[in-house]
Design a protein around this motif. Structure first.
Motif, PDB file in Angstrom:
ATOM      1  N   ALA A  11     -43.554 -11.478 -46.422  1.00 41.67           N
ATOM      2  CA  ALA A  11     -43.705 -10.026 -46.372  1.00 41.67           C
ATOM      3  C   ALA A  11     -42.439  -9.329 -46.867  1.00 41.67           C
ATOM      4  N   MET A  12     -41.296  -9.910 -46.561  1.00 46.29           N
ATOM      5  CA  MET A  12     -40.021  -9.309 -46.964  1.00 46.29           C
ATOM      6  C   MET A  12     -39.574  -9.771 -48.347  1.00 46.29           C
ATOM      7  N   LYS A  13     -40.263 -10.771 -48.877  1.00 46.05           N
ATOM      8  CA  LYS A  13     -39.808 -11.390 -50.129  1.00 46.05           C
ATOM      9  C   LYS A  13     -39.556 -10.398 -51.273  1.00 46.05           C
ATOM     10  N   PRO A  14     -40.499  -9.491 -51.568  1.00 47.89           N
ATOM     11  CA  PRO A  14     -40.240  -8.599 -52.717  1.00 47.89           C
ATOM     12  C   PRO A  14     -38.961  -7.794 -52.559  1.00 47.89           C
ATOM     13  N   GLU A  15     -38.605  -7.502 -51.311  1.00 52.35           N
ATOM     14  CA  GLU A  15     -37.445  -6.652 -51.064  1.00 52.35           C
ATOM     15  C   GLU A  15     -36.129  -7.429 -51.054  1.00 52.35           C
TER      16      GLU A  15
ATOM     17  N   VAL B  27     -35.717  -1.320 -43.749  1.00 57.28           N
ATOM     18  CA  VAL B  27     -36.001  -0.765 -42.420  1.00 57.28           C
ATOM     19  C   VAL B  27     -34.960  -1.155 -41.371  1.00 57.28           C
TER      20      VAL B  27
ATOM     21  N   PRO C 255     -30.158   0.454 -41.347  1.00 61.82           N
ATOM     22  CA  PRO C 255     -29.411   1.377 -40.469  1.00 61.82           C
ATOM     23  C   PRO C 255     -28.977   0.731 -39.151  1.00 61.82           C
ATOM     24  N   LEU C 256     -29.721  -0.290 -38.701  1.00 59.43           N
ATOM     25  CA  LEU C 256     -29.364  -0.965 -37.440  1.00 59.43           C
ATOM     26  C   LEU C 256     -28.099  -1.795 -37.587  1.00 59.43           C
TER      27      LEU C 256
ATOM     28  N   TYR D 270     -25.600  -1.007 -39.771  1.00 54.98           N
ATOM     29  CA  TYR D 270     -24.451  -0.165 -40.138  1.00 54.98           C
ATOM     30  C   TYR D 270     -23.344  -0.143 -39.081  1.00 54.98           C
TER      31      TYR D 270
ATOM     32  N   LYS E 117     -32.748  -0.928 -53.062  1.00 48.66           N
ATOM     33  CA  LYS E 117     -31.644  -0.166 -53.642  1.00 48.66           C
ATOM     34  C   LYS E 117     -30.364  -1.020 -53.675  1.00 48.66           C
TER      35      LYS E 117
END
Lengths: 305, 214
Positions: free
Chosen positions: A86-90, A226, A229-230, A232, A247
């Motif tokens: 599920a996270m692969k593309p990102e 998602v 920010p956690l 940071y 990004k």
């Protein structure tokens, strides 16, 4: 030809948004299916007509790039593929960019995963990026793969003191003592840099809490947007930098392209994905503005009634 | 005794693990690693328990023809199919490679699991757009602050802003590095203190939920 298609799509989206704005000025609600349709047209047209923008790395990404860039040749870098399809593309573009950068700098690469689903993705990176692009790299001397080990945080708590107590062998069943890369490695503390990639648990946060911070090992995580920010709060001390979402990956890819001519023909999925993502954000912003116009229009109509 | 012995074990183990953290001795680390091994073993058994539970629930659903029982068949086929495709049994059917290199296992993973996961995750884009349209309304001061922050964070990706983009980028970096970081740190510290308090309650036997109904 490509530009005509792209401009045509943008034209349709802009005209559609103006029509919706006119509709909402009457204080009427918009069906959610129309929003879905706009998202589909936006993402599909940006993908179809290959919309790409130049990227400029932010400081937080540049710090990761510079760390790998400035480490002396032969430094030990561990990459953990802690993610699922599920996270692969990102996050896969980050993983591949890290692999390329580490190998071109002739660092020693240690690859592993804490997720059962990460094993196949880890192999994909080795088979489709590392081996074809760096055919001279020798397994066991330039890179090694520990594969998947069940136990989550338990694995991290053990490898911070001793790899061999958790991994008797590498992924292929070779005892660690027979692998040259492990000759001078006892624990995760012997790593010069750790690059955990993921967005769930166990993942980058656990690497920081149970390995990076207690072991004083620099960590630079690659994260799904998602959860960025956690993480940071751990920057800049516990995490020297971080890559957040597509990004972050796109910025890293652009840095690789800028600094290494040999990568000019490399696959850049993150840069390609930034076009659709940017356009989708613009449409979401437009819908937020339209939503607020509708809200205030309705409120005024109710006040007048 | 049925209640006292578990409470005593939890008290001794909890105190030991807390003290062990501050004792940097080889024997202390040995015991710690021993305990960690047990954690992993328990985790593996929990996985087996999870599979058993899944099979039991699915079989019940199929037997009783409950609503959407057909999906349970697909789920069971997926579970056992992947186990079979990845095992050495496939050699009996002429497969040359097993495990992760198995042709069937690899193809099911690459062309079924990856697209399914990615598609499900991608649906978020549609729901976020719809939710943003419906929920992001400037109906109060705090909601307006949230709305403006979200817009700045989203706009930082935007290459159409030209020279303004740099200021938006700086604004977004400020939001992430200060208000976001401060809030997350506060939440993190709060969670940490809450965990310590809960751990103390468990060690001292005040919280006994893990023993079942009590």
């Amino acid at each position: 030809m490509t530009n005509i298609g792209l401009y045509f799509s943008i034209g349709i989206i802009v005209i559609g948004l103006l029509a919706i704005l006119r509709y909402s000025l009457k204080g009427k609600d918009i069906d959610r299916r129309i929003i879905f349709l706009f998202m589909f047209i936006t993402v599909a047209s940006s993908l179809l007509f290959k919309m790409e923008f130049p990227e400029k790395p932010t400081l937080i990404v540049k710090k990761v790039f510079n760390k790998i860039e400035n480490l002396p040749e032969g430094s030990r870098i561990l990459i953990s593929f802690d993610f699922d399809p599920a996270m692969k593309p990102e996050v896969m573009p980050m993983a591949n960019a890290f692999v390329r950068h580490c190998m071109v700098k002739k660092h020693k690469l240690y690859i592993m995963t804490l997720w059962a689903t990460g094993q196949a993705l880890m192999l994909e990176s080795i088979e489709e990026v590392l081996k074809p692009e760096f055919p001279d790299a020798v397994y066991g001397e330039d890179y090694t793969s520990l594969g998947f080990k069940a136990g989550g945080v338990g694995v991290l708590n053990v490898i911070i003191t001793d790899f061999r107590k958790m991994y008797a062998t590498d992924e292929h069943g070779t005892p660690l003592d027979e692998i040259p890369l492990f000759a001078e490695v006892t624990s995760a503390k012997d790593m010069d840099l750790i690059l955990p990639i993921g967005g769930g648990a166990p993942g980058p946060k656990e690497w920081i809490l149970f390995v990076g911070d207690p072991g004083k090992v620099p960590i630079a995580p690659g994260l799904a947007a998602v959860v960025a920010p956690l993480i940071y709060p751990y920057y800049p001390k516990q995490a020297i930098g971080l890559l957040g979402g597509v990004k972050g990956a796109a910025e890293y890819e652009s840095e690789l392209l800028r600094n290494y001519d040999q990568f000019k023909d490399m696959d850049t999925p993150a840069l390609s994905m930034m076009g659709p993502q940017t356009m989708a954000h613009i449409v979401i912003i437009a819908f937020i503005i339209i939503g607020n116009i509708t809200y205030f229009r309705k409120r005024r109509m109710n006040d007048n009634a | 005794m049925k209640r006292e012995i578990p409470l005593l074990i939890v008290f001794v183990a909890g105190c030991f693990m807390a003290i062990q953290f501050f004792v940097p001795h080889a024997s202390s680390e040995y015991v710690y690693e021993f305990v960690m091994d047990w954690t992993i073993i328990i985790g593996v058994f929990a996985m087996a328990l999870g599979i058993w539970s899944f099979v039991k629930v699915s079989l019940n659903k199929i037997n009783r023809r409950q609503e959407n029982w057909q999906y349970s068949i697909v789920a069971m086929a997926g579970l056992f199919g992947m186990i079979v495709f990845g095992s050495s049994i496939m050699k009996l059917f002429g497969a040359t490679q097993v495990g992760l290199e198995s042709y069937m296992f690899k193809h099911f993973f690459d062309y079924v699991i990856i697209p399914l996961h990615a598609t499900t995750f991608s649906l978020l884009a549609f729901y976020i757009a719809s939710a943003a349209f419906r929920a992001f309304k400037a109906h109060s001061l705090m909601a307006t602050v949230l709305l403006v922050s979200a817009l700045i964070i989203m706009l930082r990706f935007n290459p159409f802003l030209g020279p303004v983009g740099e200021y938006v980028g700086d604004g977004a970096a400020w939001i992430l590095n200060y208000p976001n970081m401060a809030a997350k740190r506060a939440i993190g510290i709060g969670i940490g203190l809450g965990m310590v308090a809960t751990a103390l309650k468990v060690i001292l036997g005040i919280e006994r939920g893990y023993m079942g109904s009590d």
